[in-house]
Design a protein around this motif. Structure first.
Motif, PDB file in Angstrom:
ATOM      1  N   GLY A 230      66.386  42.136  44.083  1.00 50.36           N
ATOM      2  CA  GLY A 230      65.706  41.065  44.807  1.00 50.36           C
ATOM      3  C   GLY A 230      64.224  41.333  44.965  1.00 50.36           C
ATOM      4  N   LYS A 250      65.946  36.646  46.412  1.00 50.61           N
ATOM      5  CA  LYS A 250      67.357  36.598  46.048  1.00 50.61           C
ATOM      6  C   LYS A 250      67.482  36.135  44.603  1.00 50.61           C
ATOM      7  CE  LYS A 250      71.899  34.808  47.370  1.00 50.61           C
ATOM      8  NZ  LYS A 250      72.659  33.913  48.290  1.00 50.61           N
ATOM      9  N   SER A 266      62.209  32.914  43.919  1.00 51.47           N
ATOM     10  CA  SER A 266      63.396  33.422  44.612  1.00 51.47           C
ATOM     11  C   SER A 266      64.513  32.418  44.375  1.00 51.47           C
ATOM     12  CB  SER A 266      63.111  33.597  46.105  1.00 51.47           C
ATOM     13  OG  SER A 266      64.236  34.145  46.765  1.00 51.47           O
ATOM     14  N   THR A 269      67.412  31.501  47.055  1.00 44.87           N
ATOM     15  CA  THR A 269      67.006  30.913  48.332  1.00 44.87           C
ATOM     16  C   THR A 269      66.262  29.596  48.161  1.00 44.87           C
ATOM     17  OG1 THR A 269      64.920  32.148  48.393  1.00 44.87           O
ATOM     18  CG2 THR A 269      66.837  33.172  49.459  1.00 44.87           C
TER      19      THR A 269
END
Length: 365
Positions: A230, A250, A266, A269
């Protein structure tokens, strides 16, 4: 560091601020709905890692081109079909695309680049001087740099030998140690000594290096997104050291420098990140309309590309390109073919010669 979350749904909807955008895409599969089912099922993995627990059969995808103008898709075309194309790069003279475990380079020639440790290739990238090519072999947690003219291997980096060798058995959740060194012993050792035949499912990999690009003008330094960690890392090829630059992501994709900031997506998310030494901006997509109800709060932003002051994000859940300008606070959402699992894109117009060479790959695969 100051963190500011910006709801992109508050931006004004506009279809004129970005002009005309010619895009060339990698579509890793023409069966997006099946991919969605697998990802939703993977949320129940015992090791809490997103991704397949068994290596699935290779899907058929392709290289496609579209033009975005006035909020619409124009000139949609599948140029060729390949086995799971993901990585894509273009400079003034050369186009490159990956297909599962090989890379094609197309200029006045059509060349094929192979290596025994190529597996599940995710990205290719040209150096700023157009003399080097970096390839991320995501399936085996390693990356390789080649001389673009001779295709000679000049540098390599294996995550397992540089601090990232701990995978997890996706069925039991138990830790395993990944290695290519047959001298390592232990009940939890998983030896990969025949990379052409052995494969690792997504959830078993240690780092899962999703993307790698050259970090500015220095071909000894790379920016890499580590899916399971991540985070975005800077990798110094001369020392092997990987330094974390951006974390709290993420299942990230991308990772590239835009001025003094690092751009990252990301994926899980639903945020696009711009981070410098003093500030972190998080552009939140979760309130945008158009996501199928069955996906709930599940977000999947595949990647983001920067082009002349605007950002183009591939939103796989809304099967749309989201074009936005943070400075102007403008956004546009342009739906694309809802059966396409778009992996990545470049903003470019292919010349006829490169297009014809790409078409010929249908016959080779």
């Amino acid at each position: 560091m100051k963190t500011t979350v910006i709801d992109i749904n508050t931006f004004k909807k506009d279809s004129s601020f970005y002009g005309e955008l010619p895009l060339v895409l990698t579509v890793k599969s023409f069966e997006l709905q099946e991919i969605r089912k697998r990802y939703l099922a993977s949320k129940h993995n015992k090791n809490n890692r997103t991704g397949s627990v068994e290596r699935r059969a290779v899907a058929l995808g392709g290289v496609s081109s579209v033009t975005i103008k006035n909020g619409k898709i124009l000139n949609e075309k599948v140029i060729c079909e390949l086995k799971e194309p993901r990585g894509i790069a273009a400079n003034k003279t050369t186009f490159s695309v990956s297909s599962e475990n090989l890379v094609y380079l197309i200029d006045s020639r059509l060349r094929r680049l192979e290596h025994p440790w190529f597996s599940y290739i995710h990205t290719v990238d040209f150096s700023s001087d157009n003399k080097q090519l970096v390839v991320s072999s995501s399936g085996l947690d390693c990356l390789f740099v080649f001389d673009l003219e001779t295709l000679e291997l000049t540098q390599e980096w294996f995550a397992w030998e540089n601090g990232f060798n701990k995978g997890k058995d996706p069925k039991t959740g138990e830790e395993i140690i990944l290695t290519r060194n047959s001298n390592e012993k232990g009940s939890n050792i998983k030896l990969i000594d025949n990379p052409k035949e052995q494969v690792l499912p997504t959830a078993m990999r240690a780092a899962f290096i999703n993307s790698v690009v050259f970090d500015g003008n220095n071909t000894d330094k790379l920016l890499a997104s580590f899916f399971h960690e991540g985070a975005i890392f800077n990798i110094d090829l001369s020392s092997g050291v990987a330094t974390k630059l951006v974390d709290g992501l993420k299942n990230p994709h991308g990772g590239k420098r835009i001025g003094d900031a690092i751009l990252a997506t990301s994926t899980g998310t639903g945020n696009v990140i711009l981070q410098n030494q003093n500030e972190r901006l998080e552009f939140d997509f979760s309130n945008l309309p158009g996501k199928p109800e069955e996906l709930g709060d599940f977000e999947w932003l595949q990647n983001t590309v920067y082009y002349k002051g605007i950002y183009i994000t591939i939103d796989s859940n809304r099967t749309s390109f989201v074009v936005f300008s943070p400075e102007q606070k403008l956004v546009d959402i342009i739906p694309y073919n809802n059966n396409w699992a778009v992996q990545d894109l470049v903003v470019t117009q292919l010349n006829d010669d490169i297009s014809e060479k790409l078409k010929s790959l249908n016959e080779q695969d």
